[in-house]
Structure formats: structure tokens, C-alpha cells
Design an enzyme around this catalytic site. Sequence first.
Site, short mmCIF file in Angstrom:
data_model
loop_
_atom_site.label_atom_id
_atom_site.label_comp_id
_atom_site.label_asym_id
_atom_site.label_seq_id
_atom_site.Cartn_x
_atom_site.Cartn_y
_atom_site.Cartn_z
CB ILE A 172 26.29 -31.19 3.74
CG1 ILE A 172 26.66 -31.17 2.28
CG2 ILE A 172 27.36 -31.90 4.52
CD1 ILE A 172 28.04 -30.59 2.04
CD GLU A 274 23.41 -28.99 13.30
OE1 GLU A 274 22.21 -28.65 13.51
OE2 GLU A 274 24.17 -28.42 12.51
CB CYS A 308 19.84 -25.54 12.51
SG CYS A 308 21.60 -25.67 12.34
CD GLU A 405 14.57 -25.76 12.15
OE1 GLU A 405 14.38 -26.87 11.63
OE2 GLU A 405 15.69 -25.38 12.54
P1 ADP Z 1 15.42 -29.30 4.27
O1 ADP Z 1 14.08 -29.89 4.58
O2 ADP Z 1 15.74 -28.15 5.10
O3 ADP Z 1 15.68 -29.12 2.81
P2 ADP Z 1 16.56 -31.86 4.48
O4 ADP Z 1 16.73 -32.52 5.79
O5 ADP Z 1 15.45 -32.30 3.59
O6 ADP Z 1 16.48 -30.34 4.75
O7 ADP Z 1 17.90 -31.95 3.62
C1 ADP Z 1 19.19 -32.01 4.15
C2 ADP Z 1 20.00 -32.98 3.33
O8 ADP Z 1 19.41 -34.27 3.45
C3 ADP Z 1 20.04 -32.70 1.83
O9 ADP Z 1 21.31 -33.02 1.31
C4 ADP Z 1 18.98 -33.63 1.29
O10 ADP Z 1 19.17 -33.99 -0.07
C5 ADP Z 1 19.17 -34.83 2.18
N1 ADP Z 1 18.03 -35.74 2.26
C6 ADP Z 1 16.72 -35.45 2.10
N2 ADP Z 1 15.95 -36.56 2.21
C7 ADP Z 1 16.81 -37.59 2.46
C8 ADP Z 1 16.64 -38.99 2.70
N3 ADP Z 1 15.43 -39.57 2.68
N4 ADP Z 1 17.73 -39.73 2.94
C9 ADP Z 1 18.96 -39.17 2.98
N5 ADP Z 1 19.18 -37.86 2.74
C10 ADP Z 1 18.13 -37.08 2.50
#
Ligand code: ADP
Length: 507
Positions: A172, A274, A308, A405
Site C-alpha cells: 500500500i 491501481e 492518484c 503525474e
Molecule cells: P511512490 O513512488 O509514490 O512512493 P511507490 O509505487 O514507489 O510509490 O510505492 C508504493 C508502495 O510500493 C510502497 O509500499 C512501496 O514501498 C512499494 N514498493 C516500492 N518499490 C517496490 C518494489 N520494487 N516491489 C514491491 N513494492 C515496492
Amino acid sequence: MQNRTNMTVHANEFMESHAKIPEIKFIKLFINGEFVDALSGKRFESIDPRTEEVIANIAEGDKEDIDLAVKAAREAFDLGPWPRLPGRERRRIMLKFADLIDENLEELAALDTIDAGKLYNMNKILDIPGAAETIRYFAGAADKIHGETLKMSRELQAYTLSEPVGVVGHIIPWNFPSTMFAMKVGPSLAAGCTVVVKPAEQTPLSALFYAHLAKRAGIPNGVLNVVTGYGHTAGAAITSHMDIDMVSFTGSTEVGRLVMQAAASSNLKPVSLELGGKSPFIVFDDVDVDKVADLALQGILFNKGEICVAGSRVFVQQGIYDKFIIKLAEKAKTWVVGDPFHPNVRQGPQVDKKQYEKILSYIDIGKKEGATLLYGGKPYDRKGYYIEPTIFVNVTDDMTIAKEEIFGPVMSVLKFKSVEEVIKRANGTKYGLAAGIMTDNLNTANTVSRSIRAGVVWINCYFAFDNDLPYGGYKMSGFGRDCGLESLHKYLQVKSVATPIYNSPWL
Ligand code: ADP
């Protein structure tokens, strides 16, 4: 600067608050019903975006901790009571969980404020009671999960069973820590799944508190596990785990792609994604300019633009364009930025330094590419990740700020002439999460809403969310829906059962 309720306040006058922040009670991983340290013993810092100071040192889960959490969830699913309970029992326990969320509303609201910079008052009226309500909504579905009896074309009696998909990994984001937690955990628990939740590293606090409440409510050990940690370590361990049956992810499109790749190259687990958006907010000539300018502003500034579905591309029809942008500027001046604990503040700090710098760099790009800065555009010269509400006008479709975005309080205003033109331009994006259509003309509303390729379309409103309203993306905004009974069904799988009606010779 207190008690200024009746005065005109300018956005660049910062509002302070001296609110008392809550004691942080839960900082460890929650695995198999216990709070435990990470096996490595490592911790990571959780930063208050209002002050840039460390609030707490949180257990930093990694692959081996995810393994433990998955083992607990697997056992709870394969052998434990949760998937086998009568639906009404799951409902009863989930309703208790929801009541406990309500009872702890203020503390949870404060945790999301110090972790994410979200408005305390908004958390109290929206995010936290909304999370409780979402858990209740799905609790009510837990005892209404049915398959179908099938009318077969041969001498067979057959039916389907709706069975829980198994162990679900929930990854999340940080912008709505409580809402997202409930939107993902609620339907999956109702379906009878067991779960491993990884909150975003920026906002681990409320998820750990929810784990504690879930235990108090009677959710059995191993059913709900929370592993705090980073995305590329703990998150990635979830997506590639061979014993996780499904991943539900909300976050950026880039990471969504990684999630899908990891699922494909491990056990082919289904994923629900999402992702990002660049949603059009379309304003036709016939609207009440004052009212709609308010809505457009909220559409981008709500939650400091860290949402988002933000209406980040505001298309305004040429007949009212000049009037509309004057109104936008007037209203932006009264948008109060400050400490999110202050009751008059409408915009707190961005979630972290990375996000803050990213937004400021987009503002620079907007200026360099020739958009006209109508309002804002600067950071606040003080501690904390505060940025002025920012409006660019005369934006064109090819500019970076109209395409990418930004996830911040930055609006791009674009001018259009005709219905056909705006449909084409609104759809001219890789994203397809949401759209707003502002008009009193029913034909226009119908034509545009059917032509926009997005998962949610709001007509004469924006952010009209509801537990009943399925929510998710078209195109590169992802697939799978949260909310609505659609989201319950994504945590269920169909088993077909067939038996001969009589001893047929060919069976
Ligand atoms: P933002 O770039 O807006 O911080 P992210 O998509 O990086 O959003 O983060 C959303 C969620 O995905 C967070 O819980 C983050 O720790 C997780 N996340 C980031 N990188 C990875 C990855 N390589 N694999 C799985 N989860 C990830």
C-alpha cells in the site's frame, strides 16, 4: 497565528499549530499475532514531514521477515479457522474491528498526520471513520458469498463454489494509509483470505496500530500480518514469493510494472494494480464558474495533490476561460497552507523530501517549457515540506506538466473549443484512472462520460467515492477494482463442481 477563522487568510501566510503529538506505541513488525523485531535487528527512520524530524525508528522488515509472515499466513489459511469460519463469524469479528477503529479515532488520525502530513481534521471526519465503515461494509458481505447452480446441457448437476484465493500480499502507498489499508484488508478478510500487508515506508504507523486492533477484535493469529520496510526489499519479497497467491498493489505505474514482472517470473500469481493518473477535469461553458472553480481547486489541492485521481489537467472551454482562471487565482489566495493539525489549514506538507523535490522540479519544468504561472510556484522558506498551491495556465498538451503525474498541488489549465476536441485531448494520455465532467447539458455529459477511457467518471462532482463504487484504472492506470463488491470478488476464485444426475454410460 491562531484564531483567524473570520479573517481573509493568504496562502503564503503559514499557519502554525502547537498540537500535542501522540505517543508512538507500535514500532515492530506484526507477525503471527505478535509484535517482533526484524530478524536483522535493523530499524528505519519515520520522519515527520512538518518538521523533518525523526518520529520513531521502525523495524525494517526484509525478505526473511516476509518469509515468516507468509509462513504464518499460509498456515492460518491452510489449517486455521479463518477461511473455514461461517461467514457470520468473520462478520462479527470484523464489525468488532471496525468499532475499535472508531474508538481509537483521534489517535489514528494523529498518526496519519505526523506520518503523512495529512490534515488532522480530515482524518477525523474522513479517513479513519471511512476506514471503519469500509471494514463494516465488507463485514456485511462476509456471510453473503455464494456460488451459482448451473443449468447444464448434459445430464450433469453442477454448481460453483466461491472460495478465497489464499494468502494475499497487500502493498500500500503513503497518501491514504488508513483508507488503503481498509480498502484492501476489508474485502480480503471478508472473503476468508489471510494477508501480509506492507505499508509504505513513509507511513508505517497506523498499519501497525490497526494490526493491534485486529488482534483485540479476535482476528486469529497469522490471519493479518504487517511487515514494515522498504519497497525494493520487503515489497519485492512479497511480489516474488512462491507461497503468496495474489498481490494487490496501489502505487506508481513504474513499480506496478515491477510487481507484474515479479509475479510473472515467480508463481504466476494474479495481481491487481491501481496505479498513476493524469485525470482530466473538463469544464464546459454552461457552468456556474464560482462553484466549479472551487471544485477544480479541490480536485487538485485536496490531500496536497497527493491523490492518484487528482484532476490535474483542467480543460476549460474558451467562452469562460478568462473568467475561470481569474476565479481560480482568487480562490487559491484563500487556500491556507500550514501545520496540518491546525483546524483552519487546508494543505499540509508533502509526504517527504523526495516528493517535495520532485514537485518543485516539475514546477521548474513547467516554467521552462513556457506555461504561465498564475499562482504559487514556490516552497515555503521554513522547515517542513510545504509548497504553495500552484496553478499554471496556457498549458499545452505536449508540455511535461500536462503529461506526467506530479502528485502534488500543481494544476495545469488548458483551453478547448469543442466537445469532440476535448474528448480527444482528455484521452490523449497513457493513464485512465478518473475524469470530471462539469456541465448542465445532459447530452454533453452522456457523450463525454461514454467516450472517456477511465475507470471512474464524476459528473458535476469530484472525489465522489463510496464503498459501493468500484474504483480502478483503464490503460496504464492499472486493472482490478478496489471498493464495491467487485473488490470482494477479486479475492475469491471460482471452483466448478459437477456430478452425474444418474449413471450415464458416457461419464
Ligand atoms: P511512490 O513512488 O509514490 O512512493 P511507490 O509505487 O514507489 O510509490 O510505492 C508504493 C508502495 O510500493 C510502497 O509500499 C512501496 O514501498 C512499494 N514498493 C516500492 N518499490 C517496490 C518494489 N520494487 N516491489 C514491491 N513494492 C515496492
